[in-house]
Design a protein around this motif. Structure first.
Motif, mmCIF file in Angstrom:
data_model
loop_
_atom_site.group_PDB
_atom_site.id
_atom_site.type_symbol
_atom_site.label_atom_id
_atom_site.label_comp_id
_atom_site.label_asym_id
_atom_site.label_seq_id
_atom_site.Cartn_x
_atom_site.Cartn_y
_atom_site.Cartn_z
ATOM 1 N N PHE A 54 0.854 -1.181 0.000
ATOM 2 C CA PHE A 54 0.000 0.000 0.000
ATOM 3 C C PHE A 54 0.898 1.242 0.000
ATOM 4 C CE2 PHE A 54 -2.313 -3.465 1.928
ATOM 5 C CZ PHE A 54 -3.531 -3.417 1.251
ATOM 6 N N ILE A 55 0.850 2.011 -1.079
ATOM 7 C CA ILE A 55 1.777 3.111 -1.309
ATOM 8 C C ILE A 55 1.052 4.445 -1.221
ATOM 9 C CG2 ILE A 55 3.357 4.150 -2.991
ATOM 10 C CD1 ILE A 55 3.946 1.385 -4.071
ATOM 11 N N THR A 56 1.723 5.417 -0.620
ATOM 12 C CA THR A 56 1.224 6.791 -0.579
ATOM 13 C C THR A 56 2.413 7.721 -0.810
ATOM 14 O OG1 THR A 56 -0.036 8.389 0.722
ATOM 15 C CG2 THR A 56 1.522 6.986 1.928
ATOM 16 N N GLN A 57 2.202 9.019 -0.683
ATOM 17 C CA GLN A 57 3.271 10.002 -0.851
ATOM 18 C C GLN A 57 3.229 10.996 0.299
ATOM 19 O OE1 GLN A 57 2.680 11.790 -4.714
ATOM 20 N NE2 GLN A 57 3.988 10.277 -5.721
ATOM 21 N N ASP A 58 4.420 11.515 0.646
ATOM 22 C CA ASP A 58 4.438 12.585 1.634
ATOM 23 C C ASP A 58 4.252 13.928 0.933
ATOM 24 O OD1 ASP A 58 6.876 13.284 0.478
ATOM 25 O OD2 ASP A 58 8.088 12.555 2.157
ATOM 26 N N GLY A 59 4.335 15.014 1.686
ATOM 27 C CA GLY A 59 4.087 16.328 1.113
ATOM 28 C C GLY A 59 5.064 16.724 0.033
ATOM 29 N N ALA A 60 6.266 16.146 0.061
ATOM 30 C CA ALA A 60 7.279 16.465 -0.949
ATOM 31 C C ALA A 60 7.209 15.533 -2.151
ATOM 32 C CB ALA A 60 8.668 16.397 -0.321
ATOM 33 N N GLY A 61 6.278 14.584 -2.132
ATOM 34 C CA GLY A 61 6.120 13.670 -3.264
ATOM 35 C C GLY A 61 6.909 12.385 -3.150
ATOM 36 N N ALA A 62 7.635 12.180 -2.043
ATOM 37 C CA ALA A 62 8.390 10.935 -1.871
ATOM 38 C C ALA A 62 7.421 9.784 -1.591
ATOM 39 C CB ALA A 62 9.388 11.072 -0.721
ATOM 40 N N GLU A 63 7.696 8.632 -2.190
ATOM 41 C CA GLU A 63 6.824 7.469 -2.020
ATOM 42 C C GLU A 63 7.088 6.791 -0.674
ATOM 43 O OE1 GLU A 63 5.258 5.481 -6.047
ATOM 44 O OE2 GLU A 63 7.352 5.021 -5.589
ATOM 45 N N LEU A 64 5.997 6.539 0.037
ATOM 46 C CA LEU A 64 6.034 5.804 1.294
ATOM 47 C C LEU A 64 5.085 4.616 1.171
ATOM 48 C CD1 LEU A 64 5.672 8.822 3.755
ATOM 49 C CD2 LEU A 64 7.807 7.683 3.092
ATOM 50 N N CYS A 65 5.247 3.648 2.069
ATOM 51 C CA CYS A 65 4.332 2.514 2.072
ATOM 52 C C CYS A 65 4.056 2.096 3.507
ATOM 53 C CB CYS A 65 4.896 1.339 1.278
ATOM 54 S SG CYS A 65 6.367 0.572 1.995
ATOM 55 N N LEU A 66 2.898 1.448 3.707
ATOM 56 C CA LEU A 66 2.655 0.767 4.965
ATOM 57 C C LEU A 66 3.596 -0.423 5.018
ATOM 58 C CD1 LEU A 66 -1.258 0.740 5.046
ATOM 59 C CD2 LEU A 66 0.286 2.311 6.235
ATOM 60 N N ARG A 67 4.270 -0.622 6.145
ATOM 61 C CA ARG A 67 5.310 -1.662 6.186
ATOM 62 C C ARG A 67 4.714 -3.026 5.819
ATOM 63 N NH1 ARG A 67 5.454 -0.959 12.635
ATOM 64 N NH2 ARG A 67 3.653 -2.294 13.088
ATOM 65 N N PRO A 68 5.280 -3.704 4.805
ATOM 66 C CA PRO A 68 4.782 -5.017 4.424
ATOM 67 C C PRO A 68 5.418 -6.143 5.222
ATOM 68 C CG PRO A 68 6.377 -4.258 2.833
ATOM 69 C CD PRO A 68 6.215 -3.146 3.826
ATOM 70 N N GLU A 69 6.482 -5.840 5.952
ATOM 71 C CA GLU A 69 7.160 -6.799 6.820
ATOM 72 C C GLU A 69 8.030 -5.991 7.779
ATOM 73 O OE1 GLU A 69 10.614 -7.342 6.596
ATOM 74 O OE2 GLU A 69 11.068 -6.218 4.794
ATOM 75 N N TYR A 70 8.724 -6.674 8.686
ATOM 76 C CA TYR A 70 9.455 -5.971 9.729
ATOM 77 C C TYR A 70 10.973 -5.921 9.531
ATOM 78 C CZ TYR A 70 6.066 -4.843 13.457
ATOM 79 O OH TYR A 70 5.072 -4.283 14.213
#
Length: 382
Positions: A54-70
């Motif tokens: 599950f991918i989203t972006q921060d305010g600067a446009g960098a891609e982040l994701c919900l951690r898929p593993e630890y």
């Protein structure tokens, strides 16, 4: 965030007891942020994971994701608080990724040991803790399967398999695919030779960005069902093969590798059979000798912990993602007698990933090994 929109179940008391076991053994609990940079997961787990996270972006446009593993988040935490030092960690919490017929939010628990140089003893300790954890959860009778990414890599090196062909071979083995396509030389269209020469050896992230930009300009998101990242990976693989003259696996290497992949049995017998295979093939290579010695030493540490080594199964064809795992790997699944059957989902699995911290930017070559528990397969959530 579950597939049917229901709230994720909270860990049961049994899961907290599991975490208490780890903490009693010196594995300090950590809880890395749920939002993580997406790049390490794409680089180390393959572009295919983009379709499952599950991918989203921060305010600067960098891609982040919900951690898929630890494991990667724990590695990033270690870099931030103890880079270059040894430390042991435990965790328990939710992870998020799309899975067929299973929830896309689920709890995992696990341990990561970073920086220990007594490699075979650390491997045996992680396996022992995995089995102790299952016993703590009332599931101590699973079948244990072992493998070794370091040994198969050393075997390919001893056979002088070229880097691109070695990478294709390891990917095929990890995916359970036939080696027929790897055995054949890679055909390179002369029209593409200039492009392949230009990108050979280039930064994979840069090549991905270039392909994504070209497709975006053309208004194309996928080609033949492949994403831009997957297309870039294929270009990079062909570029490496082009640099090696399109070399494939080769008949002799294929014969020896097939014999290794067919190895199965208790770990001591498998180690002896692997040594015999190397002798018959005339492979007098220090890298292979070191991998075989490590295999045998690890078996000794496993037995010294009182674990029933003779009831475990080593399988030559058991392999995992080569960008992540570098040595000993294992899994424990439900069932009785012998090797884990295809389609049986592991209750706990893990292995050695010595290159992870450097992939995450560390200047220290720290060894690391760990495992994770699939808690929803073990029951006990409420």
């Amino acid at each position: 965030m579950t597939g049917n929109g229901a709230a994720a179940p909270r860990p049961a008391a049994a899961h907290e007891a599991l975490l208490a076991l780890f903490e009693d053994r010196g594995y300090a609990r950590v809880e890395p942020p749920v939002l993580q940079p997406v790049e390490p997961f794409l680089e180390l787990s393959g572009e295919d994971i983009r379709r499952r996270i599950f991918i989203t972006q921060d305010g600067a446009g960098a891609e982040l994701c919900l951690r898929p593993e630890y494991t990667i988040p724990v590695g990033r935490h270690h870099r931030a608080v103890a880079d270059g030092q040894a430390a042991d960690y435990s965790y328990l919490g939710p992870v998020f990724r799309l899975r067929a017929a299973e929830p896309d939010e689920f709890h995992q628990a696990g341990i990561e040991s970073i920086g220990r140089t007594d490699v075979p003893a650390a491997d045996a300790e992680i396996l022992g803790l995995a089995l102790d954890g299952l016993d703590r959860l009332g599931r101590g009778e699973g079948q244990v399967r072992l493998g070794d990414m370091g040994l198969i890599t050393a075997l390919l090196d001893a056979l002088n398999v070229q880097p691109a062909a070695k990478r294709r071979t390891l990917r095929a083995v990890a995916a359970g695919r036939s080696l027929d396509a790897v055995a054949a030389p890679v055909a390179v269209d002369a029209a593409h030779a200039g492009l392949l020469s230009a990108i050979q050896g280039q930064d994979p992230q840069g090549v991905r960005a270039f392909v994504e930009d070209v497709l975006a300009i053309a208004g194309i998101s996928r080609v033949g069902g492949r994403t831009a990242g997957e297309i870039a990976e294929r270009f990079l693989a062909k570029a490496a093969a082009h640099a090696e003259g399109g070399a494939g696996l080769g008949a002799r290497a294929r014969e020896v590798l097939d014999a290794y992949l067919a190895l199965t049995g208790d770990p001591d017998a498998a180690a002896s059979a692997a040594r015999d295979l190397a002798r018959r093939a005339g492979l007098d290579d220090p890298r292979l000798e070191a991998a075989l010695a490590l295999f045998e030493e690890r078996n000794g540490f496993i037995a010294a912990r009182g674990l029933p080594l003779e009831r475990f199964v080593f399988t030559g064809s058991f392999a995992r993602n080569l960008d992540y795992y570098t040595g000993f790997i294992f899994e424990v699944a439900d069932g009785e007698g012998g090797e884990s059957a295809a389609g049986i989902k592991p209750l706990v699995g893990g292995g050695r990933y010595d290159g992870l911290l450097q992939h995450l930017g560390s200047t220290y070559a720290l060894p690391a090994v760990g495992c994770s528990f699939w808690l929803e397969r073990l029951g006990g959530e409420r």
